[in-house]
Design an enzyme around this catalytic site. Sequence first.
Site, PDB file in Angstrom:
ATOM      1  N   ASN A 162       0.831  -1.220   0.000  1.00  0.00           N
ATOM      2  CA  ASN A 162       0.000   0.000   0.000  1.00  0.00           C
ATOM      3  C   ASN A 162       0.863   1.268   0.000  1.00  0.00           C
ATOM      4  O   ASN A 162       0.338   2.370   0.091  1.00  0.00           O
ATOM      5  CB  ASN A 162      -0.975   0.004   1.192  1.00  0.00           C
ATOM      6  CG  ASN A 162      -0.253   0.058   2.531  1.00  0.00           C
ATOM      7  OD1 ASN A 162       0.978   0.105   2.573  1.00  0.00           O
ATOM      8  ND2 ASN A 162      -1.004   0.056   3.611  1.00  0.00           N
TER       9      ASN A 162
ATOM     10  N   ASN B 139       4.859   2.780   3.723  1.00  0.00           N
ATOM     11  CA  ASN B 139       6.204   3.029   4.269  1.00  0.00           C
ATOM     12  C   ASN B 139       7.270   2.688   3.225  1.00  0.00           C
ATOM     13  O   ASN B 139       8.363   2.237   3.570  1.00  0.00           O
ATOM     14  CB  ASN B 139       6.373   2.177   5.536  1.00  0.00           C
ATOM     15  CG  ASN B 139       7.603   2.554   6.330  1.00  0.00           C
ATOM     16  OD1 ASN B 139       8.028   3.714   6.315  1.00  0.00           O
ATOM     17  ND2 ASN B 139       8.208   1.595   7.004  1.00  0.00           N
TER      18      ASN B 139
ATOM     19  N   SER C  58      10.060 -12.519  13.951  1.00  0.00           N
ATOM     20  CA  SER C  58      11.173 -11.792  14.573  1.00  0.00           C
ATOM     21  C   SER C  58      11.679 -12.521  15.808  1.00  0.00           C
ATOM     22  O   SER C  58      10.902 -13.173  16.517  1.00  0.00           O
ATOM     23  CB  SER C  58      10.664 -10.410  14.976  1.00  0.00           C
ATOM     24  OG  SER C  58      11.599  -9.767  15.802  1.00  0.00           O
TER      25      SER C  58
ATOM     26  N   TYR D 275       3.957  -4.208  18.973  1.00  0.00           N
ATOM     27  CA  TYR D 275       4.549  -4.722  17.734  1.00  0.00           C
ATOM     28  C   TYR D 275       5.003  -6.168  17.932  1.00  0.00           C
ATOM     29  O   TYR D 275       4.660  -7.063  17.154  1.00  0.00           O
ATOM     30  CB  TYR D 275       5.745  -3.852  17.302  1.00  0.00           C
ATOM     31  CG  TYR D 275       6.705  -4.604  16.423  1.00  0.00           C
ATOM     32  CD1 TYR D 275       6.401  -4.849  15.087  1.00  0.00           C
ATOM     33  CD2 TYR D 275       7.902  -5.133  16.933  1.00  0.00           C
ATOM     34  CE1 TYR D 275       7.267  -5.588  14.286  1.00  0.00           C
ATOM     35  CE2 TYR D 275       8.762  -5.863  16.141  1.00  0.00           C
ATOM     36  CZ  TYR D 275       8.444  -6.096  14.820  1.00  0.00           C
ATOM     37  OH  TYR D 275       9.291  -6.838  14.042  1.00  0.00           O
TER      38      TYR D 275
ATOM     39  N   LYS E 128       3.684 -10.069  16.325  1.00  0.00           N
ATOM     40  CA  LYS E 128       4.456 -11.162  15.710  1.00  0.00           C
ATOM     41  C   LYS E 128       4.113 -12.488  16.392  1.00  0.00           C
ATOM     42  O   LYS E 128       3.951 -13.517  15.736  1.00  0.00           O
ATOM     43  CB  LYS E 128       5.961 -10.878  15.794  1.00  0.00           C
ATOM     44  CG  LYS E 128       6.419  -9.734  14.901  1.00  0.00           C
ATOM     45  CD  LYS E 128       6.246 -10.062  13.423  1.00  0.00           C
ATOM     46  CE  LYS E 128       6.551  -8.897  12.503  1.00  0.00           C
ATOM     47  NZ  LYS E 128       6.103  -9.089  11.121  1.00  0.00           N
TER      48      LYS E 128
ATOM     49  N   ASN F 146      16.282   2.461  14.053  1.00  0.00           N
ATOM     50  CA  ASN F 146      17.243   1.357  14.050  1.00  0.00           C
ATOM     51  C   ASN F 146      18.673   1.859  13.955  1.00  0.00           C
ATOM     52  O   ASN F 146      18.939   2.938  13.434  1.00  0.00           O
ATOM     53  CB  ASN F 146      16.926   0.376  12.923  1.00  0.00           C
ATOM     54  CG  ASN F 146      15.574  -0.286  13.121  1.00  0.00           C
ATOM     55  OD1 ASN F 146      14.647  -0.031  12.369  1.00  0.00           O
ATOM     56  ND2 ASN F 146      15.447  -1.099  14.146  1.00  0.00           N
TER      57      ASN F 146
HETATM   58  C1  UD1 Z   1      13.910  -4.141  17.311  1.00  0.00           C
HETATM   59  C2  UD1 Z   1      13.178  -5.427  17.534  1.00  0.00           C
HETATM   60  C3  UD1 Z   1      12.977  -6.177  16.257  1.00  0.00           C
HETATM   61  C4  UD1 Z   1      12.324  -5.306  15.260  1.00  0.00           C
HETATM   62  C5  UD1 Z   1      13.156  -4.072  15.042  1.00  0.00           C
HETATM   63  C6  UD1 Z   1      12.402  -3.204  14.062  1.00  0.00           C
HETATM   64  C7  UD1 Z   1      13.616  -6.463  19.688  1.00  0.00           C
HETATM   65  C8  UD1 Z   1      14.493  -7.408  20.455  1.00  0.00           C
HETATM   66  N1  UD1 Z   1      13.940  -6.305  18.422  1.00  0.00           N
HETATM   67  O1  UD1 Z   1      15.261  -4.492  17.097  1.00  0.00           O
HETATM   68  O2  UD1 Z   1      12.162  -7.285  16.468  1.00  0.00           O
HETATM   69  O3  UD1 Z   1      12.161  -5.997  14.053  1.00  0.00           O
HETATM   70  O4  UD1 Z   1      13.354  -3.391  16.269  1.00  0.00           O
HETATM   71  O5  UD1 Z   1      12.460  -1.863  14.321  1.00  0.00           O
HETATM   72  O6  UD1 Z   1      12.677  -5.910  20.187  1.00  0.00           O
HETATM   73  N2  UD1 Z   1      20.680   1.590  19.287  1.00  0.00           N
HETATM   74  C9  UD1 Z   1      21.419   2.672  19.735  1.00  0.00           C
HETATM   75  N3  UD1 Z   1      21.180   3.890  19.170  1.00  0.00           N
HETATM   76  C10 UD1 Z   1      20.229   4.079  18.192  1.00  0.00           C
HETATM   77  C11 UD1 Z   1      19.498   2.967  17.735  1.00  0.00           C
HETATM   78  C12 UD1 Z   1      19.740   1.732  18.315  1.00  0.00           C
HETATM   79  O7  UD1 Z   1      22.260   2.539  20.616  1.00  0.00           O
HETATM   80  O8  UD1 Z   1      20.058   5.222  17.738  1.00  0.00           O
HETATM   81  C13 UD1 Z   1      20.950   0.254  19.866  1.00  0.00           C
HETATM   82  C14 UD1 Z   1      19.732  -0.359  20.547  1.00  0.00           C
HETATM   83  O9  UD1 Z   1      19.642   0.043  21.868  1.00  0.00           O
HETATM   84  C15 UD1 Z   1      20.032  -1.852  20.345  1.00  0.00           C
HETATM   85  C16 UD1 Z   1      20.802  -1.916  19.031  1.00  0.00           C
HETATM   86  O10 UD1 Z   1      21.295  -0.595  18.802  1.00  0.00           O
HETATM   87  O11 UD1 Z   1      20.880  -2.299  21.369  1.00  0.00           O
HETATM   88  C17 UD1 Z   1      19.934  -2.316  17.861  1.00  0.00           C
HETATM   89  O12 UD1 Z   1      18.767  -1.503  17.846  1.00  0.00           O
HETATM   90  P1  UD1 Z   1      17.725  -1.527  16.650  1.00  0.00           P
HETATM   91  O13 UD1 Z   1      18.440  -1.420  15.352  1.00  0.00           O
HETATM   92  O14 UD1 Z   1      16.673  -0.518  16.951  1.00  0.00           O
HETATM   93  O15 UD1 Z   1      17.113  -2.990  16.690  1.00  0.00           O
HETATM   94  P2  UD1 Z   1      16.435  -3.794  17.901  1.00  0.00           P
HETATM   95  O16 UD1 Z   1      15.927  -2.893  18.929  1.00  0.00           O
HETATM   96  O17 UD1 Z   1      17.387  -4.864  18.306  1.00  0.00           O
END
Ligand code: UD1
Length: 342
Positions: free
Chosen positions: A34, A37, A127, A152, A156, A202
């Site tokens: 759709n 995003n 996930s 979210y 899943k 992310n």
């Molecule tokens: C999360 C979800 C995953 C989902 C994904 C989608 C969990 C365990 N995982 O992944 O299922 O598909 O989001 O959005 O819930 N970080 C920083 N600074 C930032 C961004 C992230 O330090 O600006 C760190 C986070 O704290 C984490 C790691 O980087 O430790 C990865 O983060 P991210 O990429 O957001 O993925 P998840 O949280 O693992």
Amino acid sequence: MKDLVLVTGGTGYIGSHTAVELIEGGYDVVIVDNLDNSTLETLDGIEKITGIRPAFEKFDLCDKDRVSQFFIKYPQLKAIIHFAAHKAVGESVEKPLKYYHNNLSSLINLIHFMDRHNVDNLVFSSSCTVYGQPRELPVTESAPTLPAESPYGNTKQICEEIICDSMRALPKLKSIALRYFNPIGAHPTGHIGELPMGVPNNLVPFITQTAAGIHQSLKVYGSDYNTPDGSAIRDYINVNDLARAHVVAISRLLNKENRSNYEFFNLGTGTGTSVLEMIRTFHKVTGISINYKIVDRREGDIEKVWADTRFANEELGWKATRTLEETLSSAWNWEKNLRGIK
Ligand code: UD1
């Protein structure tokens, strides 16, 4: 005749890489999205890589009439890979109904019409969030699922339950759920990649955008975790490796190699990497030092998780092969292409 596979969410990040792998693997692809995003330009990227522009239908899978019309229009459909879903953890806490409505209704509609139209094969995008913080690492498929940290994550889990119950009730249908760890990187050509709308949540898109000068600095969430350097650990898997696993899953279902009509697999590399190691590796491969600040832990984050990949390796005959270095380099290459950076 090539087998036709529906890729829902196929203009999105993982969907588009999977569409490429399917086309290169000899399948016909039709995408439904759709464009909530993602953008249509993704189709140009897929065409540039494969020389084929997949069929595309723009509609919302929550619209039952449109789903019904779709199944009538494509009677040759053999299998579905269902990616289309909302996925922002933080937003799901603020707008739970948006997540429950979208992520559950679309799946329910698909299974309903699969049954009616004899489309027997479904691969579902799940996930590792279903494991929460696992007691034992690496996490195997027999680890218990834990109460989800976010709506979210709960969608899943519920979607997996819907599939499991439906496969039991409708034994001619077969499904494989793929539990992704942290997918990152882009296609090596730089024609497709992750396109976060707004400020990325992310890690890797935030790193590459910071390197591109869009953000001043990266926040590292937490330095007091029980890990060697105090930052949180994840299993980062190359999106092309992940995409290839979907083609393997489709072939397993179409060739009836599955052992039961509902199976699930972990898709990761088996190696955990901390946030600080990610920043260091990015520097190593690009020469760019990312400005970062250590801040408090992010709510809902777990400390560490990485996959036990043996079941996927042995049963699917699939293994992640790309290194973290080449994956981060592909992510930066994609960001540079997007921003016109030389
Ligand atoms: C999360 C979800 C995953 C989902 C994904 C989608 C969990 C365990 N995982 O992944 O299922 O598909 O989001 O959005 O819930 N970080 C920083 N600074 C930032 C961004 C992230 O330090 O600006 C760190 C986070 O704290 C984490 C790691 O980087 O430790 C990865 O983060 P991210 O990429 O957001 O993925 P998840 O949280 O693992």
